[in-house]
Design a protein around this motif. Structure first.
Motif: not given
Length: 911
Positions: A459-470, A476-483, A403-412
């Motif tokens: 909507i919360t966006f997380i931008d990640t680098p595309g280089h192979a070193a990152f 980390r981005g995939a671990k905290v994300t919803d979509i 009963e304490t849970l409320l809707p929250r924005p998605p993390v993309v």
């Protein structure tokens, strides 16, 4: 028995009691001195030894005893006792003239020598005793003089002290008299009775007492003879009929002064006051030699010392107390000292038990929990086992009530290959221009933003680098994300980092949405992208699958609203909820060290609400939230679920990916961070041990002549994620011969400590989007340390790879030139042996490497020192011609040997 006395016989006296042997005895009394001023009188006796020689025998006196020599033999004729000087010759009496029947013997030579020796030894002993007595007397005289001086000094000090006290009493009495006089003159109604106001200490003037001044009382007894009894002063002993003032009754007892009647002589000391019954007679103050000798009473031990002695005697007789059983908390590891303190036992007892088990330890050694439990149970205590990780219990993942849970924005999270337009797509959604600030046009930082969808939701966006070193950033981005939004360029298709993003999304078990970007380009082919995704088990909706797909263009903004609507619908399907009314929990997306603001961490709040003033813990760092800054730059008072914010107030820069939690106080925060710091240090030490080679490997490398070379580096970056990516890329470089060793990596500008570390290990400093200040640059120039600056990770990795390639040993490749045969050997003076040869094939060049082959066995390898054609020097000789050859430092050549000529080429190696 004859009446004649023998000189060797002892005198026997018969008394009524016993038969005794008399000797001259002297008695005396000696006073012994002990510690604490105690004395004792002892009666001593001194027996004098009388030595009688042949001429010292008195008439009728007994002779001295001789030492026990040979048994006396009877002499043939009696001998007369020798007469002493000045003595009249004795006439023979009737008793001595008539025969007695006793034969007196004469002494033999041995007896006479023994007697003379005994007499000489006795005289010598007497002389030594006399000298010793004289020395003792002198010593006693000196000691008595010293004691007398000290006693006189003590008496002088006592007189001075008495005089000082007397003067103080006189001053005090005069002041009191003056005060009473003034009080009597000022008080009304007292002028008629001046005598009653006078001080009672003033005595009536007597004719023999002399004049008195200042109204002071004259001491009684002055002018009296020393033998006459002294009278006490009137003010002290004679009671007065006048009423005494109240002040006089509260006065302290005064010291009585009785001056002697002789002028110029100091006053005699006052007599000792009689001691009241029940007072303590023990001496007070410091015990000196003078006070010990002048003391009249015996100094004894104090009552406190007696009580302590009784207490010790009773304590030793008491039975041992019952041991208390305690509950001992034992962690995974504990020192022996700490274990003993928790059990309230002695450390030696714990070590004794360990020694019984065959283990030798010091009190500072660390033992494991099992050993500590055995020791505690052996000593009769109960044990409570705990682990260090228990400090983190209840910190994360506590369930919330439904009963304490409320809707929250998605993390993309936006993921994909490098240069596929991820940041451009996000800029088009946010109406920002982040891509223009990226060096080289590629994203090298992870960012978090929040936008409003066309449907009105956040909507919360997380931008990640595309280089192979990152890779770590994308994980980390995939671990905290919803979509996860997978961006694929329509003109490029599926690339390696695209496949990696797909794997991260599958590992995180989150839904995937495909955004086919760059459809505005002429060479765009969206269908090709859909087909290539099938190879990785991604089936889009247009092909009958469940994965949403959108063809968008970041340049023109086409279909961006549809993409946002699809994200909003997907989040509604997921029914994302969180409890905002609880302590905040989140994840550090990125962290950096700002020169003006200190450590700054970009935190994505996942549960609860983060407020300004909260005490937060992130990894091995903690702090109090001083400020919350949104992605737009505005200040926030609180950040709810799915809200990214920059947090200021950490005492150090946390690592990207660390989980953040709010704790109740700083004590808990310090406890948690201390545990994590120890864990981090242990992991670093474990990595160092595994990375290091064993002694056997090092010895093998030295034996083979090859050693593993290390390229030392110090890496400093602007954010934690970039530093992590650089260190990960450098660790992958190298081979068995050379490797990159990162001595230190951190966030922030290059400092002088980095230069000092690089100087110690002869390392190179790499700065990624950071610079060194003036002092650091000057220090680097003084020490010769090279600092390189980069803003693109490609360039940094390529330069390090090129520098490490220079440490590789070159590849040696042999190139065969020709072969010759020795026909004859010539001996030339001052030159040595010259081989006359014919070139069989190829060419022979001067200065080339040669091998001397005899019976198909290589005899010598070296260089060709001389090559002659007839008498002239030749640079090369071709096949079919004859020539003369000479080797460097080698003369053992024979006819028929073959000479193989070759060159060695060095080929530079690269990683």
């Amino acid at each position: 028995m004859s009446d004649t006395k023998n000189p060797t016989d002892k005198t026997l006296s018969v008394t009524s009691k016993t038969l005794t042997l008399k000797r001259p005895v002297e008695q005396g009394v000696v006073r012994q001195s002990f510690s604490h001023g105690r004395t004792k009188s002892v009666v001593v006796e001194k027996v004098k030894r009388r030595v009688i020689g042949p001429g010292d025998v008195k008439e009728g006196a007994p002779a001295a005893t001789t030492p026990p020599v040979a048994a006396p033999k009877p002499a043939p004729a009696p001998t007369r006792p020798p007469q002493r000087p000045g003595q009249q010759p004795q006439r023979p009496t009737q008793a001595s003239s008539r025969p007695t029947g006793v034969v007196l013997r004469t002494l033999t030579d041995d007896e006479r020598d023994a007697r003379l020796q005994a007499l000489t030894e006795a005289k010598r002993r007497e002389g030594e005793e006399r000298r010793q007595a004289e020395e003792d007397a002198k010593r006693r005289a000196i000691q008595e003089a010293q004691e007398r001086v000290e006693r006189e000094a003590a008496e002088a000090r006592k007189r001075e002290e008495d005089e000082r006290r007397r003067q103080e009493e006189d001053r005090k009495r005069k002041a009191e008299d003056e005060a009473r006089r003034r009080l009597g003159a000022d008080a009304p109604g007292q002028s008629a009775a001046p005598a009653s106001a006078a001080p009672r200490t003033e005595a009536p003037r007597r004719p023999d007492s002399g004049p008195s001044s200042g109204g002071a009382a004259r001491p009684a007894g002055a002018g009296q003879p020393s033998g006459a009894p002294r009278r006490a002063p009137l003010n002290a002993t004679v009671p007065s009929s006048r009423p005494r003032p109240l002040e006089a009754e509260s006065e302290a007892p005064r010291v009585i002064r009785r001056p002697s009647g002789v002028p110029g002589r100091p006053p005699a000391p006052p007599p000792k006051a009689p001691k009241a019954p029940g007072t303590d007679d023990r001496r007070r103050g410091r015990l000196t030699l003078a006070t010990a000798h002048t003391a009249e009473e015996e100094r004894t031990h104090s009552a406190a010392a007696y009580r302590r002695r009784l207490q010790r005697m009773k304590g030793s007789a008491n039975e041992p107390k019952e041991k208390l059983s305690r509950e001992v908390v034992i962690p995974e590891t504990i020192t022996i000292q700490e274990l003993a303190n928790r059990m309230a036992e002695r450390g030696v007892d714990v070590i004794r038990l360990l020694m019984k088990q065959g283990e030798m330890h010091k009190i500072t050694d660390v033992i494991d929990a099992d050993t500590a439990q055995l020791i505690a149970e052996e000593l009769g205590h109960t044990v409570k086992r705990v682990a260090e990780s228990d400090v983190e219990e209840g910190l994360f993942d506590e369930p919330d009530e439904a009963e304490t849970l409320l809707p929250r924005p998605p993390v993309v999270t936006i993921m994909g290959h490098v240069d596929h337009g991820k940041t451009s797509l996000l800029d088009a959604i946010r109406h920002a221009n982040v891509v223009s600030g990226e060096a080289g046009g590629i994203t090298q930082h992870i960012g978090a933003y929040q936008v409003t969808s066309p449907l009105g939701g956040k909507i919360t966006f997380i931008d990640t680098p595309g280089h192979a070193a990152f890779t770590a950033m994308r994980a980390r981005g995939a671990k905290v994300t919803d979509i996860v939004v997978l961006v694929v360029a329509a003109d490029d298709g599926v690339m390696p980092q695209t496949v990696e993003a797909i794997n991260h999304a599958k590992a995180a078990n989150v839904p995937l949405i495909v955004a086919i970007n760059k459809i505005d380009k002429p060479e765009a082919n969206p269908q090709r992208v859909r087909t290539e995704l099938l190879q990785h088990e991604i089936v889009v909706e247009s092909l009958g699958g469940e994965t949403l797909e959108f063809e968008v263009s970041a340049k023109t903004g086409a279909n961006l609203d549809k993409l946002l609507e699809g994200l909003q619908l997907q989040s509604e399907i997921l029914d994302l909820r969180a409890n905002p009314d609880r302590a905040a929990e989140g994840t550090v997306v990125e962290a950096k060290l700002d020169r003006g603001r200190g450590p700054v961490a970009t935190v994505l709040v996942q549960r609860g609400t983060l407020k300004v003033g909260d005490i937060v813990v992130a990894g091995a760092e903690y702090g109090r939230v001083r400020a919350l800054i949104a992605d737009t730059g505005e200040q926030l008072k609180e950040a709810g679920p799915s809200v990214p914010a920059e947090v200021l107030g950490f005492n150090g820069t946390p690592e990207a990916g660390d989980r953040v939690a709010v704790v109740e106080n700083e004590a808990r925060a310090r406890e948690i961070t201390g545990y994590r710091e120890r864990q981090k240090r242990d992991r670093a030490a474990a990595r160092g041990v595994t990375a290091a080679r064993s002694l056997t490997d090092m010895m093998r490398d030295l034996k083979e002549g090859t050693g593993r070379k290390e390229f030392a580096l110090v890496v400093k970056g602007d954010v934690q994620g970039s530093v992590e990516a650089i260190v990960g890329a450098l660790d992958k470089l190298g081979n068995d011969e050379v490797t990159a060793r990162v001595l230190h990596s951190g966030v922030g500008g290059i400092t002088e400590s980095d230069v000092t570390l690089a100087e110690a290990f002869n390392a190179v400093i790499l700065g990624f989007n950071v610079r060194a200040n003036k002092e650091t640059r000057e220090a680097a120039e003084r020490t010769g340390i090279e600092i390189r600056y980069y803003n693109i990770i490609y360039d940094l990795v390529d330069d390090v790879k090129l520098a490490m390639s220079g440490l590789l040993s070159p590849l040696l490749r042999e190139h065969r030139l020709g072969e010759a045969q020795i026909l004859e050997i010539f001996d030339v003076s001052k030159v040595g042996k010259i081989a006359g040869c014919r070139v069989l094939d190829g060419t022979v060049e001067r200065g080339a490497n040669v091998r001397l082959i005899r019976d198909s066995v290589v005899i010598h390898e070296g260089k060709l020192s001389q090559l002659k054609r007839f008498k002239d020097d030749a640079r090369e000789v071709v096949a079919g011609q004859e020539c003369g050859m000479a080797f460097e430092n080698y003369q053992d050549m024979r006819a028929g040997d073959l000479i193989e000529c070759y060159r060695v080429e060095e080929i530079k190696r690269t990683l």
